[in-house]
Design a protein around this motif. Structure first.
Motif, PDB file in Angstrom:
ATOM      1  N   GLN A 110       0.824  -1.208   0.000  1.00  0.00           N
ATOM      2  CA  GLN A 110       0.000   0.000   0.000  1.00  0.00           C
ATOM      3  C   GLN A 110       0.862   1.263   0.000  1.00  0.00           C
ATOM      4  O   GLN A 110       0.581   2.237  -0.717  1.00  0.00           O
ATOM      5  N   VAL A 111       1.923   1.234   0.810  1.00  0.00           N
ATOM      6  CA  VAL A 111       2.812   2.399   0.878  1.00  0.00           C
ATOM      7  C   VAL A 111       3.540   2.591  -0.451  1.00  0.00           C
ATOM      8  O   VAL A 111       3.658   3.708  -0.963  1.00  0.00           O
ATOM      9  N   THR A 113       2.553   1.672  -3.445  1.00  0.00           N
ATOM     10  CA  THR A 113       1.584   2.169  -4.429  1.00  0.00           C
ATOM     11  C   THR A 113       1.353   3.666  -4.259  1.00  0.00           C
ATOM     12  O   THR A 113       1.294   4.422  -5.240  1.00  0.00           O
ATOM     13  N   LYS A 114       1.244   4.104  -3.005  1.00  0.00           N
ATOM     14  CA  LYS A 114       1.036   5.529  -2.712  1.00  0.00           C
ATOM     15  C   LYS A 114       2.230   6.362  -3.184  1.00  0.00           C
ATOM     16  O   LYS A 114       2.059   7.417  -3.814  1.00  0.00           O
ATOM     17  N   MET A 115       3.431   5.890  -2.909  1.00  0.00           N
ATOM     18  CA  MET A 115       4.631   6.632  -3.292  1.00  0.00           C
ATOM     19  C   MET A 115       4.823   6.659  -4.806  1.00  0.00           C
ATOM     20  O   MET A 115       5.246   7.671  -5.378  1.00  0.00           O
ATOM     21  N   ARG A 117       2.488   6.696  -6.964  1.00  0.00           N
ATOM     22  CA  ARG A 117       1.512   7.676  -7.466  1.00  0.00           C
ATOM     23  C   ARG A 117       1.970   9.109  -7.159  1.00  0.00           C
ATOM     24  O   ARG A 117       1.939   9.990  -8.026  1.00  0.00           O
ATOM     25  N   ASN A 118       2.408   9.357  -5.914  1.00  0.00           N
ATOM     26  CA  ASN A 118       2.787  10.708  -5.505  1.00  0.00           C
ATOM     27  C   ASN A 118       3.967  11.253  -6.298  1.00  0.00           C
ATOM     28  O   ASN A 118       4.066  12.461  -6.529  1.00  0.00           O
ATOM     29  N   GLN A 122       4.395   5.555 -11.765  1.00  0.00           N
ATOM     30  CA  GLN A 122       3.605   4.431 -12.253  1.00  0.00           C
ATOM     31  C   GLN A 122       4.145   3.960 -13.602  1.00  0.00           C
ATOM     32  O   GLN A 122       4.490   4.775 -14.461  1.00  0.00           O
TER      33      GLN A 122
END
Length: 380
Positions: A110-111, A113-115, A117-118, A122
Motif C-alpha cells: 500500500q505504501v 503504491t502511494k509513493m 503515485r505521488n 507508475q
C-alpha cells in the motif's frame, strides 16, 4: 520534536563549526559550493563523524563526543537524500521504495503504491536504476526516503537533476509535505528560490561557519551581511561609507544615495536588488519619495539582454564615459562571447516584460531611481 546540532570537525583545508536548533518548521541551509552544507547533513545522518560536539533529535542523543555516543546511521531514523541518489542497483523501483518500510507485505504494498503515485512513477515499478533517467532516479530516492517515515528529513539539493516543469511540480508537492510533516526537515541548497519557497527558517553558511540565521523571509528582506545579500540573489553590491545620518556613498558606483534605515557604524557596503530600480520621472518620484529623498542615477546603458520573462539592462556608472544612444528597450546588444559583464561599476536593472510597456513606453529614461527603503545596508 527538535534537532539540536553543535559540532566541530577539521578536514584537510576545511573546518566545520556549526551550532543551531530546529523548532519543527522546515529549515533551509543556503550556501555556495564548499561552504559545509552537505557535510553538516552527513554528520547528522551519521555518515561522517565530527571531531567533537553533540547532536540530538527529539530527545534522543545521536552523537555526544564527551560521553562517547555515536549511533550508527540505521539507528538514527533519519531520512537522507543523497545528491547521487544511492539507489540499490540490483533492486527494482518498487523494491527500492519498499527497502526501509516496516510492516506486513500488504502494508508495504500500500505504501509503495502511494509513493509511486505521488512521485509519478507508475509504470516504472519493475525497472532498475540503470534504466531510469536522472530525474526518475531522484524521484525514486525521495519516495524511498519518505516511505521510511523518518523522524528527520535531510534533503541535499533534491531538485538538482530535474527539468524545470517537473521541478516546479515536485516543489509544490514537497511544500505540502513539509507543511504537514511532524518531524524535523533540513533542506540544503544553493538555490535562493528553493529555500525561499520551501523553508520557514534559514541558515546562511560560508566557509564552514554560520553567517546568519533566522526566519527565511526576514533574511531575504534584510540580509545584513554582504555575503548573505549575494547568496539571496542581490545582483548590485558596492563598497560604501557613511556620509551623514541618511546618506551613503557607493564607492564602486561613484554615487551618493539617500537611505531610510539607521546606518550601522560598521557599514562596509550596500546592496540594491535588480528589480527595485524604476525609471526616474520628476513629478512621480518627487511625490513618492519626497524632494529630499530622491535617488537620481544617470541611466547610461552599457548593454541590454533578454531572458524569457524579463529584460536585463546594464547601467554603467563610470564617469566621463560617452553616453549611450540606446533609447529602444527592444534593442539587444551582444558581446562577442555572449557574456554579460558584471564589473563593479555596472548596475543591473531587471524589468519584467509585463511591466515593459508601462515603464519604458518612451524608451530608455535619462535617469533611474531607487527608493531609500530599498537600499540594503551591509557589513562584512
Amino acid at each position: 520534536m527538535s534537532l539540536k546540532v553543535h559540532i566541530h570537525t577539521k578536514l584537510k583545508g576545511f573546518e566545520l563549526n556549526v551550532d543551531f536548533e530546529t523548532n519543527g518548521k522546515p529549515m533551509g541551509i543556503l550556501g555556495a559550493s564548499g561552504s559545509g552544507k552537505s557535510m553538516t547533513l552527513k554528520c547528522i545522518a551519521g555518515i561522517m563523524t565530527p571531531d567533537e560536539g553533540y547532536i540530538e533529535l527529539g530527545g534522543k542523543v545521536l552523537f555526544d563526543s564527551k560521553n562517547k555516543i555515536n549511533l550508527k546511521p540505521q539507528e538514527r531514523k533519519v531520512g537522507y537524500l543523497f545528491q547521487n541518489y544511492a539507489l540499490f542497483p540490483n533492486m527494482t523501483v518498487a523494491q527500492n521504495i519498499a527497502a526501509g518500510i516496516r510492516g506486513s507485505k500488504n502494508e508495504k504494498a500500500q505504501v509503495v503504491t502511494k509513493m509511486l503515485r505521488n512521485f509519478h512513477l507508475q509504470g516504472l515499478e519493475k525497472r532498475y536504476p540503470s534504466q531510469l533517467s536522472g530525474g526518475q532516479q531522484q524521484r525514486v530516492a525521495l519516495a524511498r526516503m519518505l516511505a521510511y517515515e523518518p523522524d528527520a528529513l535531510l534533503l541535499d539539493e533534491p531538485f538538482s537533476a530535474l527539468d524545470a516543469y517537473l521541478k516546479e511540480e515536485l516543489q509544490l508537492q514537497l511544500h505540502d509535505l513539509l507543511g504537514s510533516y511532524e518531524g524535523e526537515s533540513l533542506l540544503v541548497t544553493h538555490s535562493r528560490n528553493e529555500v525561499y519557497e520551501l523553508t520557514k527558517d534559514l541558515i546562511v553558511m560560508d566557509h564552514g561557519k554560520i553567517l546568519m540565521d533566522g526566519e527565511t523571509k526576514n533574511i531575504f528582506l534584510e540580509p545584513v551581511k554582504m555575503q548573505a545579500a549575494k547568496l539571496t540573489g542581490c545582483k548590485n553590491l558596492s563598497r560604501a561609507k557613511k556620509i551623514s545620518d541618511n546618506q551613503v556613498e557607493a564607492l564602486d558606483w561613484g554615487i551618493i544615495l539617500n537611505v531610510n534605515a539607521p546606518i550601522p557604524d560598521k557599514l562596509t557596503g550596500i546592496g540594491i536588488r535588480a528589480h527595485d530600480f524604476k525609471p526616474f520621472i520628476e513629478s512621480n518620484s518627487a511625490t513618492r519619495f519626497g524632494e529630499e529623498s530622491i535617488n537620481k542615477i544617470p541611466c547610461k546603458v552599457k548593454k541590454i539582454t533578454e531572458s524569457p520573462f524579463e529584460w536585463i539592462v546594464l547601467v554603467d556608472t563610470k564617469k566621463n564615459d560617452q553616453d549611450s544612444d540606446i533609447d529602444n528597450p527592444n534593442t539587444v546588444i551582444n558581446n562577442p562571447d555572449g557574456a554579460i559583464s558584471n564589473e563593479d561599476s555596472v548596475i543591473w536593472w531587471k524589468i519584467g516584460k509585463n511591466q515593459l510597456n508601462s515603464q519604458l513606453s518612451n524608451g530608455m529614461p535619462e535617469f533611474i531611481t531607487v527608493a531609500p527603503e530599498d537600499i540594503l545596508l551591509l557589513i562584512d
